[in-house]
Design an enzyme around this catalytic site. Sequence first.
Site, PDB file in Angstrom:
ATOM      1  N   LEU A   1      28.661  37.506  19.535  1.00 55.32           N
ATOM      2  CA  LEU A   1      27.450  37.081  18.826  1.00 55.32           C
ATOM      3  C   LEU A   1      26.953  35.779  19.447  1.00 55.32           C
ATOM      4  CD1 LEU A   1      25.497  37.446  16.443  1.00 55.32           C
ATOM      5  CD2 LEU A   1      27.168  36.267  15.004  1.00 55.32           C
ATOM      6  N   ASP A   2      25.853  35.874  20.179  1.00 55.24           N
ATOM      7  CA  ASP A   2      25.338  34.707  20.898  1.00 55.24           C
ATOM      8  C   ASP A   2      23.829  34.613  20.700  1.00 55.24           C
ATOM      9  OD1 ASP A   2      25.775  32.433  22.564  1.00 55.24           O
ATOM     10  OD2 ASP A   2      24.859  33.534  24.205  1.00 55.24           O
ATOM     11  N   ALA A   3      23.424  34.611  19.442  1.00 50.95           N
ATOM     12  CA  ALA A   3      21.998  34.583  19.119  1.00 50.95           C
ATOM     13  C   ALA A   3      21.615  33.336  18.333  1.00 50.95           C
ATOM     14  CB  ALA A   3      21.626  35.832  18.312  1.00 50.95           C
TER      15      ALA A   3
END
Length: 545
Positions: free
Chosen positions: A366-368
């Site tokens: 998760l890299d948002a």
Amino acid sequence: MSALRGRLSAVSDAGIAVFVSGVASMGLEILSGRIIAPQFGSSIYTWGTIIGVFLAALSLGYHRGGRRAAADASTDRMAWLLMATAAYVAGIVFAGELMITALSGLPLPARFASLPAVTLLFGPPTYLLGYISPYAAELAETEGVGRASGQVYAVGTVGSILGAFGTTFVLIPTLSVAHIGFVFGALLVGTAVYLTYPPLSGLTARSLGVAALLVVAAASGSFGVAAEGRVLYESQTSYQQLEVTQLNDTRTLYLDDQTHSAMDVNDPTRHVFGYTRYFHLPYLLADDPDDIDRVLFVGGGGFSGPKRFVAEYDATVDVVEIDPEVIDVAERYFALDPSDPQLNVHQGDGRRFLRGTNHTYDLIVLDAYKKDKVPFQLTTVEFFELAESRLSADGMLYANVISAESGPASKFYRAEYRTLSQVYPQVYTFPTVGGTTVQNLELIATKDGTRVDAGTLRARNERRDIGTDLSREIDRLRAEPPPTDDVPVLRDDRAPVDSLLDPMVGQRYVVQRAPTNGTATPSPALDPPVRNVGLEPAAARGAGV
């Protein structure tokens, strides 16, 4: 001009003025978010300030205009008001960044930090536009105050609707901020000239002068040379401001003036920022690294992580990125190869993608998240439960969180830790800097309830060939969970993400470059103040993958 007036004979001059003022006021309100966000972020506090200032300025303009309408209302006076507004818009385009920078250092609580800038930049032109409606009602040929007022409200609202939709769906995805400002200014000047045709000599000279100001302002705002290097590409996408720069051999992607990705043009898969090395830790946490066959990245950016995974591991990598222009830029400037059979790129919302996919993943990255802008729907128990349902029996979720490890700025990290702990039996924390510094904090949540200690990770790091020596990163593992009694569990119906991020406003965000000769060094593009377009006064830009 006379032919145009003939075709519009059924529409009164007052109605045209009201319609254009509605287009301009709402268009500027939408645009203001793009102008203010690079310095102050786009949190609920920023948008609440924008909406409140615009409403207050319009109300004051309505009030003052109503009191003066009986004596002053005329077509010529409305033309002058439109012209004055256009001149102010030219000033915003030309010197808006300087004004924001000058006002950003005022000693105000973080959530009110944007108020002076929004008031100075957008209060006066909105106030001037507020005069148009009462003047138009006074000049209306309709009998009866109620009928005249209703007609003015209707026409102005239709203009506002067009301004909102046109700016959101047409202008912002197509033009730069400077050019959008020019469009609104030119619309106001053109309408002023139309209202007074044949024009008065004074208005003619001033209209030419304001038009020249708009041209100069738009031109000055479109030339791109930054302290971070040569500007290769810039655009206003449907979601954010996008810019690609290059300094020496490092190419950098900025989203809303925050560093989101960097690439060595001579070695496209090399880690430029140190925190991206932590992405490989799941290959040590797994009992067998070969079991990680399918990986999902939520958030693409410059695709640093996905590219390295494809080059390093025999795994299928899916990436879901919400902004289609980010994907296009990654292909053109960041060596993304969409034809690679190991890599599948999907455009869309991460949560919606997880709901619709029938794949099971061994690792979800998760890299948002950004420092100031975090999609709350990707932070909640319900989202983490959805992700857990798409993981294999021993699957892991990796979250790249920007926060501090301790102190007031740690609230978001600690809330995320507490929320993840509601769903996953084990959550690991790897700070990249430590202490009260705002940094990348890497959280890894596992479905396996057995805790893996640092000694086991060191042994696996020596034994396993995963392409990256993670000795330094393993030393960052925190053995104890953080205190979470004072932070909430985030849920879809209550996720106060903006208030959790608020303590980070005004603090420097530190990100390190990947180790060189065994030493991790602060990124020179992020630690010193650069052209003052970060989120806070003299702060460094943020970063993502």
